[in-house]
Design a protein around this motif. Structure first.
Motif: not given
Length: 371
Positions: A21-22, A25, A153, A156-157, A159, A161
């Motif tokens: 994820f990061k 982004v 983004v 995000t909550k 996903y 990860k």
């Protein structure tokens, strides 16, 4: 070159340090900066001020190419990780959804979304550049990309990860070195000696996954051949089309739109009708069978291209274009619309080969090495 060379770097950063994820982004932001620089460099004041070519090179090689690699190596596997593994009950008692089939479908619609974007971009941006300006044509993707990042983004909550696992490549190297130095007779695979290795940083699940990955790499050895054939759509087919009769409003390279359009239409058709019908008939095409089918379809497409080239040489007025006084824009009396067939056939081959390749790589890799 940068787009593909940096995929390995993006994979290492995701699997070892930041997580997918990061990393997505981060590299998407780098890509967005490149799009903005590209738009600025194409503005009239940049071109007249001498920043046009330098800005283009900076945007494409330092930002866009670099950003593409980090996104490309992570986004499809991140999508697949959102699918819960196992069987899910449906509204019909006794009927369950298999996560393997869901993952298979997920990769198809991931590929479908890529081609929706490609089709929209190829249709809109050239017209904006022609009728307005290149700066605006490049700014439109930048705006769309910004919206995409914000949307991504924003979820995000929701996903799943997976956390990075540290120095994964070092772990792979140590596992392989251990297997080589502790090799035993009668092993079915040379990595078997790393199984049940007491006191080591890996477990049996990791070793089995690594074995699957190495077997998968044998399949991917054939992919450069496929992509070298596929690449002819951006050079060989364009050169061929330039020798064929076409409307004044049509540029030969615009026929590439056919490839994306066929994929947009064909992927839902194959997903909802063709593949379910084949399963009901008893033809359960596994990944290797689908990949091989895609190779065969691509070959048929370029057999057609070969025959078409022969036919072009039999038509006047310039035949094989070797006679005297042949102009640079010479065309023979044969319609360029005949080229729709190979663009469409290659698109169908992508459903079997390219989409399945993404799915196969994800399914065979250990959890720590998905990118």
């Amino acid at each position: 070159f940068m787009s593909y060379a940096t995929t390995v770097l993006g994979a290492i950063i995701a699997d070892q340090f930041l997580g997918k994820f990061k990393t997505i982004v981060l590299f998407a932001t780098i890509y967005l900066v490149g799009l903005i620089v590209l738009s600025i460099s194409s503005a009239d004041f940049s071109v007249s001020g001498g920043f046009g070519l330098p800005g283009f090179c900076i945007a494409v090689f330092a930002f866009i190419g670099f950003g593409t690699g980090g996104i490309k190596s992570n986004v499809s596997s991140f999508m697949a990780e959102q699918i819960p593994v196992g069987y899910k009950p449906t509204a019909t008692p006794g009927v369950y959804e298999d996560s393997k089939l869901t993952t298979e479908r997920g990769f198809r619609y991931f590929y479908w979304s890529i081609n929706v974007g490609a089709f929209a971009g190829m249709m809109a941006c050239p017209q904006v550049a022609k009728n307005e300006s290149y700066a605006l044509a490049y700014m439109i993707p930048a705006i769309v990309f910004f919206v995409g990042i914000v949307t991504f983004v924003g979820g995000t909550k929701r996903y799943t990860k997976r956390q990075p696992q540290g120095t994964v490549l070092v772990k792979v190297w140590r596992c392989m070195r251990y297997a080589r130095t502790h090799r035993r007779d009668g092993q079915s695979h040379w990595l078997d000696s790393s199984l049940d290795a007491a006191g080591q940083e890996w477990n049996n699940e990791f070793v089995v996954g690594l074995q699957r990955s190495l077997r998968a790499c044998k399949v991917f050895l054939f992919y450069p051949v496929y992509w070298s054939v596929y690449g002819n759509m951006t050079d060989l087919l364009i050169n061929q089309g330039m020798t064929m009769r076409r409307p004044n409003w049509l540029s030969v390279d615009q026929l590439n739109v056919v490839n994306s359009l066929v994929l947009i239409v064909a992927i839902p058709v194959f997903d909802n009708f063709v593949f379910p019908l084949l399963r009901r008939m008893g033809f359960r095409l596994g990944p290797i069978a689908r990949i091989t089918t895609g190779f065969a379809i691509a070959v048929c497409g370029f057999i057609y291209v070969t025959v078409l080239q022969k036919v072009i040489y039999t038509r006047g007025p310039y035949y094989d274009f070797t006679g005297p006084n042949v102009p640079d824009d010479a065309t023979n009396d044969i319609s360029v619309w005949l080229q729709i067939v190979p663009y469409a056939v290659v698109a169908i081959s992508e459903i079997f080969t390219s989409v399945t390749g993404l799915e196969f790589a994800f399914s065979q890799a250990p959890a720590e090495l998905k990118s």
